[in-house]
Write a protein that holds these residues in place. Structure first.
Motif, PDB file in Angstrom:
ATOM      1  N   GLN A 250      18.295  48.020  38.849  1.00  0.00           N
ATOM      2  CA  GLN A 250      17.707  46.719  38.497  1.00  0.00           C
ATOM      3  C   GLN A 250      17.193  45.925  39.689  1.00  0.00           C
ATOM      4  OE1 GLN A 250      17.429  45.946  35.368  1.00  0.00           O
ATOM      5  NE2 GLN A 250      19.073  46.959  34.241  1.00  0.00           N
ATOM      6  N   ASP A 251      17.767  46.170  40.919  1.00  0.00           N
ATOM      7  CA  ASP A 251      17.433  45.311  42.062  1.00  0.00           C
ATOM      8  C   ASP A 251      16.074  45.648  42.650  1.00  0.00           C
ATOM      9  OD1 ASP A 251      19.891  44.235  41.738  1.00  0.00           O
ATOM     10  OD2 ASP A 251      20.801  45.169  43.497  1.00  0.00           O
ATOM     11  N   THR A 252      15.058  45.670  41.834  1.00  0.00           N
ATOM     12  CA  THR A 252      13.731  46.024  42.297  1.00  0.00           C
ATOM     13  C   THR A 252      12.707  45.394  41.367  1.00  0.00           C
ATOM     14  OG1 THR A 252      12.372  47.904  43.039  1.00  0.00           O
ATOM     15  CG2 THR A 252      13.612  48.200  40.980  1.00  0.00           C
ATOM     16  N   ASP A 253      11.419  45.485  41.726  1.00  0.00           N
ATOM     17  CA  ASP A 253      10.404  44.800  40.919  1.00  0.00           C
ATOM     18  C   ASP A 253      10.274  45.429  39.529  1.00  0.00           C
ATOM     19  OD1 ASP A 253      10.068  43.329  43.188  1.00  0.00           O
ATOM     20  OD2 ASP A 253       8.378  44.502  43.928  1.00  0.00           O
ATOM     21  N   LYS A 254      10.331  46.788  39.469  1.00  0.00           N
ATOM     22  CA  LYS A 254      10.207  47.463  38.169  1.00  0.00           C
ATOM     23  C   LYS A 254      11.436  48.341  37.953  1.00  0.00           C
ATOM     24  CE  LYS A 254       5.189  47.901  38.427  1.00  0.00           C
ATOM     25  NZ  LYS A 254       4.205  48.787  39.011  1.00  0.00           N
ATOM     26  N   PRO A 255      12.453  47.855  37.206  1.00  0.00           N
ATOM     27  CA  PRO A 255      13.689  48.629  37.015  1.00  0.00           C
ATOM     28  C   PRO A 255      13.419  50.049  36.495  1.00  0.00           C
ATOM     29  CG  PRO A 255      13.963  46.424  36.166  1.00  0.00           C
ATOM     30  CD  PRO A 255      12.520  46.557  36.539  1.00  0.00           C
ATOM     31  N   ARG A 256      14.182  51.030  36.977  1.00  0.00           N
ATOM     32  CA  ARG A 256      13.997  52.399  36.501  1.00  0.00           C
ATOM     33  C   ARG A 256      15.283  53.200  36.711  1.00  0.00           C
ATOM     34  NH1 ARG A 256      10.232  55.467  40.770  1.00  0.00           N
ATOM     35  NH2 ARG A 256      11.248  54.880  42.696  1.00  0.00           N
ATOM     36  N   ASP A 257      15.330  54.381  36.092  1.00  0.00           N
ATOM     37  CA  ASP A 257      16.533  55.211  36.181  1.00  0.00           C
ATOM     38  C   ASP A 257      16.500  56.024  37.458  1.00  0.00           C
ATOM     39  OD1 ASP A 257      17.356  54.293  33.742  1.00  0.00           O
ATOM     40  OD2 ASP A 257      16.371  55.909  32.630  1.00  0.00           O
ATOM     41  N   ILE A 258      17.607  56.005  38.189  1.00  0.00           N
ATOM     42  CA  ILE A 258      17.682  56.861  39.377  1.00  0.00           C
ATOM     43  C   ILE A 258      18.933  57.738  39.313  1.00  0.00           C
ATOM     44  CG2 ILE A 258      16.400  55.273  40.850  1.00  0.00           C
ATOM     45  CD1 ILE A 258      19.122  54.816  42.307  1.00  0.00           C
ATOM     46  N   HIS A 259      18.857  58.814  40.075  1.00  0.00           N
ATOM     47  CA  HIS A 259      19.943  59.772  40.161  1.00  0.00           C
ATOM     48  C   HIS A 259      20.429  59.728  41.603  1.00  0.00           C
ATOM     49  CE1 HIS A 259      21.176  64.272  40.104  1.00  0.00           C
ATOM     50  NE2 HIS A 259      22.117  63.541  39.567  1.00  0.00           N
ATOM     51  N   TYR A 260      21.702  59.454  41.816  1.00  0.00           N
ATOM     52  CA  TYR A 260      22.162  59.442  43.200  1.00  0.00           C
ATOM     53  C   TYR A 260      23.505  60.148  43.317  1.00  0.00           C
ATOM     54  CZ  TYR A 260      25.261  55.545  42.057  1.00  0.00           C
ATOM     55  OH  TYR A 260      26.231  54.769  41.507  1.00  0.00           O
ATOM     56  N   ALA A 261      23.782  60.599  44.518  1.00  0.00           N
ATOM     57  CA  ALA A 261      25.048  61.285  44.766  1.00  0.00           C
ATOM     58  C   ALA A 261      25.464  61.037  46.206  1.00  0.00           C
ATOM     59  CB  ALA A 261      24.903  62.781  44.510  1.00  0.00           C
ATOM     60  N   LEU A 262      26.779  61.114  46.415  1.00  0.00           N
ATOM     61  CA  LEU A 262      27.336  60.950  47.759  1.00  0.00           C
ATOM     62  C   LEU A 262      28.267  62.122  48.014  1.00  0.00           C
ATOM     63  CD1 LEU A 262      27.073  58.602  49.800  1.00  0.00           C
ATOM     64  CD2 LEU A 262      29.241  57.750  48.948  1.00  0.00           C
ATOM     65  N   PHE A 263      28.055  62.815  49.122  1.00  0.00           N
ATOM     66  CA  PHE A 263      28.926  63.926  49.519  1.00  0.00           C
ATOM     67  C   PHE A 263      29.648  63.530  50.803  1.00  0.00           C
ATOM     68  CE2 PHE A 263      25.560  65.843  47.082  1.00  0.00           C
ATOM     69  CZ  PHE A 263      26.184  66.835  46.349  1.00  0.00           C
ATOM     70  N   LEU A 264      30.934  63.917  50.886  1.00  0.00           N
ATOM     71  CA  LEU A 264      31.708  63.581  52.079  1.00  0.00           C
ATOM     72  C   LEU A 264      32.335  64.831  52.651  1.00  0.00           C
ATOM     73  CD1 LEU A 264      33.756  60.454  50.852  1.00  0.00           C
ATOM     74  CD2 LEU A 264      31.574  60.506  52.057  1.00  0.00           C
TER      75      LEU A 264
END
Ligand SMILES: C[S@@+](CC[C@H](N)C(=O)[O-])C[C@H]1O[C@@H](n2cnc3c(N)ncnc32)[C@H](O)[C@@H]1O
Length: 278
Positions: A250-264
């Motif tokens: 949501q924190d953007t001009d045009k909200p959209r779906d994103i895929h994110y991941a974090l590896f440690l």
């Protein structure tokens, strides 16, 4: 809603928006003489073009400028959000960190990191991209960030064509390493085995500290094809998948779906010669 700071908005206006809007080809609602639909599917190729090749009358420089105009802003917003979360506990553990932005484009993660950290922490940033045209613009934008005082004086920034060619100097003892892969894996030009091999070799060459890999991508089905293999190879290389989410951003001009991941991958606590030689 966006968390971009005024200096970043001004920098993008000066270096990206104004040069395109004021270009003599940008007439009749076009950008450099082309309409947005053609630009997105041909000049930018959904972000996956070979940006060192001209296309029709557009030069490689035109293509990367158009990428920066159309695609970069949303990616900056996503990365600002990710770095904001990352630094919730403070920035102390990030001092003297190594950041490797793989498929850096026009310094996208570098701008987001400077937006979040400013001069609060010194780190070394290595931008890696196969396209020289991207690296040229990235270098210019990084120089602007330096000029407006949003890097710590000890922060170092450099750009490279591959991870393997980077010289990291003497192995570090405990400092953190962060790899950023922002919209890189949507690309068919990425060999996942080679990429994970490069990440793992670099990690071993950098030192013994904790390694974090931040992956972001579009949530579109086609853009995620490389993810399962990437995840498998990362786990084989000793990383743990810490989060993997699809969310409405949501924190953007045009909200959209994103895929994110974090590896440690935790810090190496027992000294092993093979860590340095791998
Ligand atoms: C979609 S753009 C993402 C740029 C930037 N990370 C962002 O979020 O705005 C993908 C970038 O990856 C680069 N790229 C594609 N394949 C690559 C590879 N095999 N090695 C390094 N860079 C690559 C492209 O030149 C392009 O700049």
């Amino acid at each position: 809603m966006t968390n971009r700071k005024p200096w970043l908005e001004q920098l993008r206006r000066k270096c990206i928006i104004d040069p395109i809007v004021n270009d003599r080809r940008s007439v009749n609602g076009t950008r450099l003489g082309r309409d947005p639909g053609w630009i997105f599917s041909h000049a930018i190729g959904g972000g996956q073009a070979d940006f060192d090749q001209p296309i029709e009358e557009l030069s490689p420089r035109d293509r990367v400028m158009l990428y920066a105009l159309f695609n970069q802003k949303a990616h900056i917003d996503e990365l600002i959000h990710a770095f904001d979360q990352f630094f919730l506990q403070g920035v102390e553990s990030f001092h003297d960190a190594t950041v490797i932005d793989v498929g850096c484009g026009p310094f996208t993660a570098g701008l987001a990191l400077a937006n979040v950290l400013g001069s609060r922490a010194a780190y070394r940033y290595f931008g890696v991209d196969r396209a020289s045209s991207m690296l040229t613009l990235a270098n210019e934008l990084a120089a602007e960030v330096r000029k407006v005082g949003e890097f710590n004086d000890r922060t170092e920034v450099s750009f490279h064509k591959s991870i393997d060619e980077i010289s990291f100097g003497n192995p570090r003892a405990a400092e953190m390493t962060v790899f950023v892969l922002s919209y890189l894996l949507a690309s068919n030009s990425v060999d996942v085995d080679a990429l994970v091999g490069e990440i793992n070799r670099a990690r071993g060459r950098i030192g013994l500290g904790q390694t974090v890999v931040l992956y972001t991508n579009s949530a579109r089905e086609g853009a995620r094809n490389n993810y399962p293999k990437f995840r498998e190879r990362m786990i084989e290389a000793g990383f743990k998948e810490h989060v993997r989410e699809t969310e409405r951003f949501q924190d953007t001009d045009k909200p959209r779906d994103i895929h994110y991941a974090l590896f440690l991958r935790p810090a190496v606590t027992t000294f092993s010669m093979s860590e340095f030689l791998a």
